[in-house]
Design a protein around this motif. Structure first.
Motif, PDB file in Angstrom:
ATOM      1  N   UNK A 156     105.248  15.040  -7.923  1.00 23.91           N
ATOM      2  CA  UNK A 156     105.927  16.001  -8.795  1.00 23.91           C
ATOM      3  C   UNK A 156     104.950  17.020  -9.362  1.00 23.91           C
ATOM      4  N   UNK A 157     103.727  16.554  -9.669  1.00 23.05           N
ATOM      5  CA  UNK A 157     102.726  17.478 -10.212  1.00 23.05           C
ATOM      6  C   UNK A 157     102.366  18.557  -9.207  1.00 23.05           C
ATOM      7  N   UNK A 158     102.181  18.138  -7.939  1.00 25.30           N
ATOM      8  CA  UNK A 158     101.868  19.127  -6.909  1.00 25.30           C
ATOM      9  C   UNK A 158     103.033  20.088  -6.687  1.00 25.30           C
ATOM     10  N   UNK A 159     104.252  19.509  -6.641  1.00 23.28           N
ATOM     11  CA  UNK A 159     105.428  20.344  -6.406  1.00 23.28           C
ATOM     12  C   UNK A 159     105.655  21.330  -7.543  1.00 23.28           C
ATOM     13  N   UNK A 160     105.674  20.803  -8.768  1.00 23.69           N
ATOM     14  CA  UNK A 160     105.913  21.673  -9.917  1.00 23.69           C
ATOM     15  C   UNK A 160     104.727  22.588 -10.200  1.00 23.69           C
ATOM     16  N   UNK A 161     103.514  22.099  -9.828  1.00 25.82           N
ATOM     17  CA  UNK A 161     102.345  22.958 -10.014  1.00 25.82           C
ATOM     18  C   UNK A 161     102.442  24.206  -9.160  1.00 25.82           C
ATOM     19  N   UNK A 162     102.869  24.013  -7.873  1.00 25.66           N
ATOM     20  CA  UNK A 162     103.040  25.162  -6.992  1.00 25.66           C
ATOM     21  C   UNK A 162     104.121  26.100  -7.492  1.00 25.66           C
ATOM     22  N   UNK A 210     105.142  26.333 -10.612  1.00 18.48           N
ATOM     23  CA  UNK A 210     104.702  26.956 -11.868  1.00 18.48           C
ATOM     24  C   UNK A 210     103.769  28.130 -11.595  1.00 18.48           C
ATOM     25  N   UNK A 211     102.876  27.962 -10.570  1.00 22.70           N
ATOM     26  CA  UNK A 211     101.950  29.048 -10.224  1.00 22.70           C
ATOM     27  C   UNK A 211     102.726  30.272  -9.743  1.00 22.70           C
ATOM     28  N   UNK A 212     103.723  30.016  -8.864  1.00 19.34           N
ATOM     29  CA  UNK A 212     104.535  31.129  -8.358  1.00 19.34           C
ATOM     30  C   UNK A 212     105.319  31.775  -9.494  1.00 19.34           C
ATOM     31  N   UNK A 213     105.919  30.921 -10.333  1.00 22.36           N
ATOM     32  CA  UNK A 213     106.722  31.443 -11.446  1.00 22.36           C
ATOM     33  C   UNK A 213     105.866  32.235 -12.420  1.00 22.36           C
ATOM     34  N   UNK A 214     104.635  31.734 -12.697  1.00 21.30           N
ATOM     35  CA  UNK A 214     103.748  32.426 -13.626  1.00 21.30           C
ATOM     36  C   UNK A 214     103.400  33.820 -13.102  1.00 21.30           C
TER      37      UNK A 214
END
Length: 363
Positions: free
Chosen positions: A204-210, A212-216
């Motif tokens: 989940x961290x890898x998925x949401x991290x990716x 979050x990076x795109x969203x940011x």
């Protein structure tokens, strides 16, 4: 989730994942007369105890011994479990003890159960069924064990990776010289296996991290575009020093706009000083600004100052926030930061960083 949250029922014994047999322990070996009679040990733990005061330390305990071989102790690993739950009732109100016999690497001998550490706790029961949950990580080892084996009292830590027995027994507050019936059911070990949770968490961290990076990045670009548009929309409202006032046919309007265009950076500028300087009443100044630009005196003054501050932040790479605040007429930097954030949706420092990033995307 079934692999993460563990639940192992000890009853009924024929369906338990852990093999165990029953054992009775009383003070008869010490010359006592306490008794324990088993009523049922297949589907529930149902037994009667009668405590006698004859022994120095009277006791009677119903014990679950892991394994089926009476000659070879079986040590089971219960370290995955952090609590035990069960339902209990007693025909005579009672305070009972719970203990786990666990092998201590520095003290215990395999066939000498007296040398095993016995972390314990207590629970009460009455004639009504009650739900009890015991924390297996916060049990207390009795002091006699430390004294008998010369172990420092500070060495309270124990492990549940080698447990041989679990006991439900009497306590110093149990009733004497009266038969008391004890019934326990739904005995369940509860724990968690964090390995599966860590794996899931990592995924989940890898998925949401990716994401979050795109969203940011998307959010940052949208914010910058919004700030640019706002800055461009505000520019026509701002009367800088080079503003030509000849287009204003009305003398009072021209005087008001010209005065504010040249004096907005004066930290002492107020409606009263402006009234004295141009000879136009306070009411008329506010009426003209409201009808002409949609602002009051204070609102328009802040609009002038903040838009100029944004221009300076955008154009000056080494701009100092405090210096800019003072240069546009604010004596208090904190107040300037507050107004700027309300106007542009971010503090001056963030505004400056956003513009620098978009101006130098590869830096």
């Amino acid at each position: 989730m079934d692999n993460t949250f563990l639940r192992v029922s000890l009853l009924p014994v024929t369906k338990s994942d852990l093999a165990w047999r029953t054992e009775k322990n009383t003070d008869t070996s010490q010359g006592g007369l306490s008794t324990l009679t088993i009523v049922d040990d297949r589907f529930s733990l149902n037994y009667n105890i009668t405590l006698s005061r004859k022994a120095q330390y009277p006791y009677a305990a119903f014990t679950l011994v892991f394994g089926e071989d009476q000659n070879n102790p079986n040590l089971v690993d219960l370290s995955r479990f952090n609590s035990m739950s069960f339902s209990v009732k007693c025909s005579v109100a009672n305070t009972l003890s719970f203990s786990m016999l666990t092998f201590d690497e520095k003290v215990s001998s395999v066939n000498d159960f007296l040398s095993y550490r016995a972390p314990s706790t207590f629970f009460s029961c009455s004639e009504d069924w009650e739900y009890v949950e015991l924390d297996l990580t916060r049990l207390e080892t009795p002091q006699w064990w430390f004294t008998m084996f010369d172990v420092e009292l500070s060495r309270k830590a124990y492990k549940l990776d080698k447990v041989s027995k679990i006991s439900f027994g009497s306590s110093s507050q149990s009733p004497f010289d009266v038969e008391s019936n004890v019934q326990l059911s739904e005995i369940t070990l509860v724990g968690r296996n964090w390995f599966y949770m860590y794996v899931l968490g990592g995924f989940l961290l890898l998925t949401w991290g990716g994401y979050a990076f795109w969203f940011f990045n998307q959010h940052t670009q949208a914010l910058v575009d919004d700030l640019r548009n706002k800055f461009q929309r505000d520019r026509p409202l701002v009367a800088y020093q080079q503003l030509s006032v000849e287009t204003h046919k009305d003398k009072d309007r021209s005087a008001i706009l010209h005065f504010m265009a040249t004096q907005y950076a004066n930290a002492d500028l107020s409606l009263d000083t402006m009234t004295s300087a141009i000879g136009v009443s306070r009411t008329k100044i506010n009426d003209i600004l409201k009808s002409e630009l949609g602002f009051t005196f204070t609102g328009y003054l802040n609009k002038l100052r903040l838009t100029e501050a944004a221009r300076l932040l955008k154009q000056s790479e080494d701009a100092n926030i405090a210096e800019i605040a003072y240069s546009v007429g604010y004596k208090n930097v904190s107040y300037f930061n507050k107004l700027f954030k309300e106007e542009y949706g971010c503090p001056p420092k963030a505004f400056k960083i956003l513009y620098e990033k978009t101006s130098h995307p590869n830096s």
